[in-house]
Write a protein that holds these residues in place. Structure first.
Motif, PDB file in Angstrom:
ATOM      1  N   UNK A  13      35.233 110.256   4.015  1.00  0.00           N
ATOM      2  CA  UNK A  13      35.417 111.681   4.662  1.00  0.00           C
ATOM      3  C   UNK A  13      36.525 112.406   4.282  1.00  0.00           C
ATOM      4  N   UNK A  14      37.706 111.325   4.295  1.00  0.00           N
ATOM      5  CA  UNK A  14      39.072 112.217   4.094  1.00  0.00           C
ATOM      6  C   UNK A  14      39.149 113.043   2.891  1.00  0.00           C
ATOM      7  N   UNK A  15      38.555 112.519   1.652  1.00  0.00           N
ATOM      8  CA  UNK A  15      38.633 112.959   0.467  1.00  0.00           C
ATOM      9  C   UNK A  15      37.798 114.254   0.584  1.00  0.00           C
ATOM     10  N   UNK A  16      36.798 114.546   1.023  1.00  0.00           N
ATOM     11  CA  UNK A  16      36.107 115.870   1.206  1.00  0.00           C
ATOM     12  C   UNK A  16      36.774 116.661   2.180  1.00  0.00           C
ATOM     13  N   UNK A  17      37.524 116.166   3.276  1.00  0.00           N
ATOM     14  CA  UNK A  17      38.298 117.212   4.204  1.00  0.00           C
ATOM     15  C   UNK A  17      39.308 117.504   3.252  1.00  0.00           C
ATOM     16  N   UNK A 215      44.812 119.432  -6.458  1.00  0.00           N
ATOM     17  CA  UNK A 215      43.882 118.338  -6.391  1.00  0.00           C
ATOM     18  C   UNK A 215      44.292 117.122  -6.005  1.00  0.00           C
ATOM     19  N   UNK A 216      45.727 116.951  -6.991  1.00  0.00           N
ATOM     20  CA  UNK A 216      46.425 115.455  -6.644  1.00  0.00           C
ATOM     21  C   UNK A 216      47.073 115.415  -5.342  1.00  0.00           C
ATOM     22  N   UNK A 217      47.413 116.735  -4.829  1.00  0.00           N
ATOM     23  CA  UNK A 217      47.995 116.646  -3.411  1.00  0.00           C
ATOM     24  C   UNK A 217      46.928 116.865  -2.275  1.00  0.00           C
ATOM     25  N   UNK A 218      45.935 116.946  -2.514  1.00  0.00           N
ATOM     26  CA  UNK A 218      44.921 117.337  -1.457  1.00  0.00           C
ATOM     27  C   UNK A 218      44.434 115.799  -0.886  1.00  0.00           C
ATOM     28  N   UNK A 219      44.436 114.974  -1.637  1.00  0.00           N
ATOM     29  CA  UNK A 219      44.002 113.581  -1.044  1.00  0.00           C
ATOM     30  C   UNK A 219      44.894 112.883  -0.394  1.00  0.00           C
ATOM     31  N   UNK A 220      46.107 113.564  -0.261  1.00  0.00           N
ATOM     32  CA  UNK A 220      47.021 113.008   0.874  1.00  0.00           C
ATOM     33  C   UNK A 220      47.391 114.003   1.685  1.00  0.00           C
ATOM     34  N   UNK A 221      46.538 115.003   2.007  1.00  0.00           N
ATOM     35  CA  UNK A 221      46.655 115.989   2.975  1.00  0.00           C
ATOM     36  C   UNK A 221      46.709 115.532   4.230  1.00  0.00           C
ATOM     37  N   UNK A 222      46.061 114.468   4.711  1.00  0.00           N
ATOM     38  CA  UNK A 222      46.130 114.108   6.047  1.00  0.00           C
ATOM     39  C   UNK A 222      47.302 113.171   6.380  1.00  0.00           C
ATOM     40  N   UNK A 223      48.307 112.881   5.367  1.00  0.00           N
ATOM     41  CA  UNK A 223      49.420 112.388   5.745  1.00  0.00           C
ATOM     42  C   UNK A 223      50.792 113.178   5.355  1.00  0.00           C
TER      43      UNK A 223
END
Length: 463
Positions: A13-17, A215-223
């Motif tokens: 779910x976090x990938x999509x978010x 895109x590379x940064x977005x997958x860490x946007x919850x951190x």
């Protein structure tokens, strides 16, 4: 099992978010005219020079051995070298040596050995391995800023000897193993340094991002904020609270019992791909994932120890370019990298908290992670700071997936020179590369420190 399933749901779910978050923030997107005309190679950070090797004649007392190379020559500036060949499944049985000239001087180095067996690679039968772009390659060697090079590749003698001579008499000489076809010398310039890492530069606030960088940064946007140079460290309690929330609050107090706390180490500070200056246009856009992370394989980069910690981003950019442009992989092979000062860097794109499929341990890239310490540790001791960083990183990342750093686990071999394809292999949760593949990696001295790393990692998890 509940823990792993909970994490899988969170990760998916976090990938999509986070990707949605990327679209909501300002980006520097290419216009229609830019999309029609890709930027010239010179505009990209870093360059790669690829020079075909020529046959050399070397006569020895025992006879002539097959040898290829290049005589001294001037070249454009570079900092890292390696040798590649056409067939990724062919082995280079021999010795590779280079010497280089420091830029702007007449000073040549002594001959330096290049590690020929580069067993960090995509698994057989995977899309990455069978894409038709993968090549055989040596390990890369960091030589620093140079503008001259000389290289020799010499085949090692085979076990058998062959007869040679004239009708008047016969002599024998050692038969040489054939060198792989298509040998080329790769000279990598890492490009410009990224902004200095420090308290004021951990987040590039207000900076615009390209679509690839976002895109590379977005997958860490919850951190960390989008575009951050660094994912900040958390305390153990903060890390535990985040993990409990990610699991849907399953560790809440039940029937008056004390709250169960997960076994996870405090999240360490991690320099992101943006922080070390990754050119996101080099890599394949697709992000690949496995189901979980059951084990961590520790490597040395075999790129030498002659770098300063301030140069580590340049070393990583060079390895990244070598893995992608020279070896033909979709991205840098390692999931994480560690320098001699104990700094931790994000490796392959996909998210530092997610089970990203790497190309680090041939045959065992599925459900594992690869951590490479920058350096060569066959005869040199790894710095204590680097061993400590391995412990801190694995305590956190393995803890996210419920793995005990002191324990063992089973991984199914994808095929290699130590275990046949399909064999279930029992491995330590923190293993050295040589545990899954017949190789010297991570070097004898670093391998001996893995017991210390396991104990420290388990302690950080609270075990």
């Amino acid at each position: 099992m509940t823990t792993i399933v909970g994490m899988r749901g969170f990760l998916a779910s976090s990938i999509g978010v986070t990707c949605a978050a990327a679209l909501a923030l300002p980006l520097t997107l290419p216009t229609a005219s830019h999309a029609a005309a890709p930027p010239a190679q010179e505009s990209l950070p870093g360059t790669t020079q690829s020079l075909p090797l020529a046959s050399l004649t070397t006569t020895r007392a025992a006879g002539s051995l097959q040898e290829q190379g290049l005589h001294r020559r001037d070249v454009r500036p570079f900092s890292l070298v390696g040798v590649v060949w056409d067939n990724p499944d062919a082995q280079l049985h021999g010795h590779v040596q280079v010497r280089t000239r420091t830029t702007g001087t007449t000073t040549w180095s002594a001959w330096q050995d290049v590690e020929t067996h580069n067993d960090d690679a995509p698994d057989p039968d995977t899309d990455e391995h069978t894409a038709g772009t993968v090549r055989g390659s040596t390990a890369p060697l960091w030589v620093g800023d140079s503008d001259g090079v000389e290289v020799r590749v010499q085949a090692e003698p085979a076990d058998e000897t062959r007869a040679t001579g004239h009708s008047a008499g016969q002599t024998t000489e050692p038969a040489a193993e054939p060198l792989p076809k298509g040998l080329r010398l790769e000279l990598v310039d890492p490009g410009e340094e990224p902004p200095a890492q420090g308290p004021q530069s951990d987040t590039a606030r207000g900076a615009t991002l390209t679509a690839e960088s976002a895109a590379a940064s977005a997958v860490n946007a919850d951190l960390a904020p989008l575009g951050a140079n660094v994912i900040p460290a958390l305390s153990k309690k903060e890390t535990e609270d985040d993990l409990i929330a990610a699991r849907g609050g399953e560790a809440e107090v039940k029937a008056g019992a004390p709250q169960a706390r997960p076994y996870v180490g405090p999240r360490p500070r991690i320099i992101t791909r943006k922080g070390w200056g990754a050119d996101e246009k080099l890599r394949e856009r697709k992000l690949g994932y496995t189901k979980t992370v059951k084990a961590a394989f520790v490597h040395h980069s075999a790129s030498g120890n002659n770098y300063r910690c301030s140069q580590a981003p340049s070393v990583i950019r060079s390895i990244y370019r070598y893995h992608v442009k020279s070896s033909g992989w979709r991205d840098i092979g390692y999931n994480f990298l560690v320098d001699k000062c104990g700094n931790i860097y994000e490796g392959r794109a996909g998210g530092v908290a997610k089970p990203v499929m790497g190309a680090h341990t041939l045959g065992f890239n599925t459900n594992s992670m690869g951590v490479a310490v920058l350096g060569t540790f066959g005869s040199s001791n790894p710095p204590a700071a680097a061993v400590n960083a391995i412990a801190r990183l694995t305590a956190w990342k393995l803890g996210l997936f419920g793995a005990n750093p002191r324990g063992t686990t089973y991984l199914k071999s994808g095929g290699g020179n130590l275990y046949r394809k399909g064999k279930n292999v029992r491995l330590k949760v923190i293993s050295g590369h040589r545990d899954g593949f017949a190789t010297e990696c991570p070097g004898r001295r670093l391998y001996k420190k893995l017991g210390t790393a396991r104990s420290s990692s388990a302690h950080l998890q609270g075990r």
